[in-house]
Design an enzyme around this catalytic site. Structure first.
Site, PDB file in Angstrom:
ATOM      1  N   GLU A  94       0.814  -1.216   0.000  1.00  0.00           N
ATOM      2  CA  GLU A  94       0.000   0.000   0.000  1.00  0.00           C
ATOM      3  C   GLU A  94       0.847   1.266   0.000  1.00  0.00           C
ATOM      4  O   GLU A  94       0.411   2.310  -0.493  1.00  0.00           O
ATOM      5  CB  GLU A  94      -0.909   0.026   1.228  1.00  0.00           C
ATOM      6  N   TYR A 114       9.162 -16.183   8.347  1.00  0.00           N
ATOM      7  CA  TYR A 114       8.914 -14.839   8.871  1.00  0.00           C
ATOM      8  C   TYR A 114       8.575 -14.962  10.349  1.00  0.00           C
ATOM      9  O   TYR A 114       7.620 -15.632  10.720  1.00  0.00           O
ATOM     10  CB  TYR A 114       7.716 -14.263   8.103  1.00  0.00           C
TER      11      TYR A 114
END
Length: 595
Positions: free
Chosen positions: A238, A508
């Protein structure tokens, strides 16, 4: 067919005054955040995300139980702009006169300089909210409008001996845009956000050329208008910029279909002190000596400023579908993902959350009606009694499929068959879609956490398949042991597999703890993460998979990269930037000028 695109001003998410739209001391949009209501329930504001304007009682319970927070006691963030701590700017008068003659927009406004002197590391945000101002911020912010402006700016910097620091979306979590505190020269923050245009699109060869300052959602919006997609979708999509993707060798959630950034790039134009680097070609591949474009990918602003990028594009997919699979334990999930990769049938996105992240994701559901609550109860009973799954060990794989309806259905069936071989049970589209969408919301949680004595951050690695489970378990154990030594009682350490390859995967990690009773929570966090990073290296993992090196990982870069490779980088730096005007200081943890 080549389609020239209007160079008129386009709608964009990053205006010159970023603080009108985005937070200056946290993540994302100003109208989107987690907060605690008067009734003591966590709520998310705004309507940009699926959980917007919804009370989250289960999440409230989860954070209280996991991290022992007291929602009655809040740390109120400071307004650093109102303090007298903003460092004065130093700008040579002759440089300022020359800059004015270029007609480029610039400012010496204190808040604007601070906003472009940090990224999104824990240190950055904690400092803005609760500590003294950064020891070094930019002296002036300049907005070039195109490639030619950047050439002019680089020439001025060399003529007047000032430093240039490229600044795109400001989403770095590696300290990449933190300014070197010992740099005595004037520092110019080169904000590329106004270089955000789609310059041309070649429908015949499926290539588009963008200016490097465009951010992910703007890039996709412009392509979508014309019926295409780039498909590069990192968690920061974004707000992160195209130039930043190239500079850090970024990876996106849909890389299985579209590729990582190095697979998508056809050509890059970068302005160095010695001239412009580019291939100036649209051919699919060349065998014409070493490909020196690869020195641009991962250069992290140390060699020049990226101005334009030619990217591969694809027609928009006709069908997009989500799915999820529940496994009895993390080991089974990892083995399933290994088999999927071995058969090379990964969908656009395939990710595996461990038990901690599964419970976290479940906690972000709203309070449903009685019928929905009964369904949740029956699901748990079914998993426990019929499937013999332990709720405290199960994990979830989320899937995103893109393509034609026929391709998606065939793909789903194939993945479902493989999953059953490892004890997986289909858990539906709803969990899959929510798991994918929550990726964009997770980053907002840290801002709330800081207000209630919790520090948290993420770090990632890539690892061969045969070392994946050991690495995950060893890193978790290492972090837990260190927390015990430091008498940290309330913490979380979890992981997920986010990208898969033939030979390995990306893991992650999320780590956070309640800092109550500690004097310096940020230093404590970095101490523990450093030990975790050592554990990753020992377990066969990489320094980073997609976050880059920046300054936080420069120690491991220097100590784990072969000397010949380091020498090649140093030589490139001296050749392309002999006066060290690109003095951002990433990759190497000591000044290039002393080499």
């Amino acid at each position: 067919m080549m389609q020239e695109v209007s160079r008129e001003k386009v709608e964009r998410i990053l205006p010159k005054n970023r603080s009108k739209v985005l937070k200056w001391n946290g993540w994302g949009y100003k109208d989107s955040k987690f907060f605690v209501t008067k009734e003591g329930v966590i709520r998310f504001t705004g309507n940009r995300y699926p959980i917007g304007e919804i009370d989250l009682p289960f999440f409230t319970q989860w954070v209280q139980k996991t991290l022992n927070i007291d929602i009655r006691s809040r740390n109120v963030p400071q307004n650093i702009f109102k303090s007298n701590e903003i460092p004065h700017c130093f700008i040579p008068n002759d440089f300022l006169v020359a800059l004015k003659n270029t007609k480029m927009d610039f400012t010496t406004d204190g808040p604007a300089r601070i906003c472009r002197s940090h990224g999104q590391t824990l240190y950055d945000i904690y400092t803005l909210r609760y500590d003294k101002c950064f020891p070094r911020i930019s002296d002036i912010v300049v907005w070039p409008m195109n490639h030619e402006n950047v050439i002019t700016l680089v020439e001025l910097a060399n003529n007047y001996n000032v430093a240039l620091i490229p600044y795109g979306g400001g989403t770095s979590v590696s300290g990449a845009v933190t300014l070197p505190k010992y740099e005595k020269r004037c520092i110019v923050s080169v904000d590329t956000s106004q270089m955000n245009k789609l310059l041309w699109l070649d429908e015949s060869n499926l290539i588009a050329c963008f200016e490097a300052g465009i951010v992910g959602q703007d890039l996709e919006r412009e392509l979508k208008k014309l019926g295409f997609t780039c498909g590069h979708e990192p968690d920061s999509y974004e707000f992160s910029s195209l130039g930043g993707w190239v500079a850090t060798r970024a990876s996106g959630m849909k890389k299985n279909v579209y590729g990582n950034i190095e697979d998508l790039v056809v050509d890059v134009k970068m302005v160095t002190s010695e001239g412009v680097m580019e291939k100036n070609s649209k051919v699919p591949r060349m065998s014409c000596g070493p490909d020196f474009q690869h020195i641009i990918l991962g250069s992290e602003g140390t060699l020049g400023i990226i101005t334009e990028v030619k990217l591969k594009i694809r027609p928009l997919p006709k069908c997009i579908s989500y799915e999820s699979v529940i496994f009895p334990d993390y080991d089974s999930g990892v083995k399933c993902m290994r088999e999927v990769a071995k058969q090379r049938c990964q969908p656009a996105s395939i990710r595996l959350m461990d038990n901690m992240q599964f419970k976290f994701g479940q906690s972000l559901r709203p309070m449903n009606n009685k019928f929905e609550n009964l369904k949740e109860i029956f699901k748990k009973i079914y998993l426990k009694r019929i499937c013999a799954f332990d709720y405290d060990s199960l994990c979830v794989m989320t899937l995103l499929f893109e393509g034609s309806r026929e391709e998606v259905n065939l793909h789903k069936n194939r993945i479902s068959h493989i999953a059953t071989l490892f004890g997986g049970i289909n858990s539906g589209e709803k969990i899959g879609k929510m798991g994918y969408m929550l990726t964009f919301v997770i980053a907002y949680i840290r801002d709330l956490a800081l207000e209630y004595n919790v520090v948290a951050e993420s770090f990632e690695t890539s690892v061969p398949w045969d070392k994946t489970l050991h690495l995950c378990n060893y890193v978790k154990k290492t972090v837990s042991n260190e927390c015990s030594k430091l008498n940290i009682k309330y913490y979380l350490i979890s992981c997920r597999v986010t990208q898969t390859y033939d030979t390995g995967c990306c893991v992650y990690f999320y780590f956070g703890f309640n800092w109550t009773g500690l004097n310096n929570p940020v230093s404590t966090y970095h101490h523990i993460e450093s030990i975790a990073r050592d554990a990753i290296i020992v377990s066969g993992g990489s320094i980073s998979h997609h976050h880059g090196v920046g300054k936080l990982r420069s120690y491991w870069y220097q100590n784990n990269i072969p000397k010949t490779t380091l020498s090649l980088y140093k030589s490139s730096k001296h050749l392309l930037d002999p006066k060290n005007i690109f003095a951002i200081g990433n990759l190497m943890c000591y000044p290039i000028s002393k080499l």
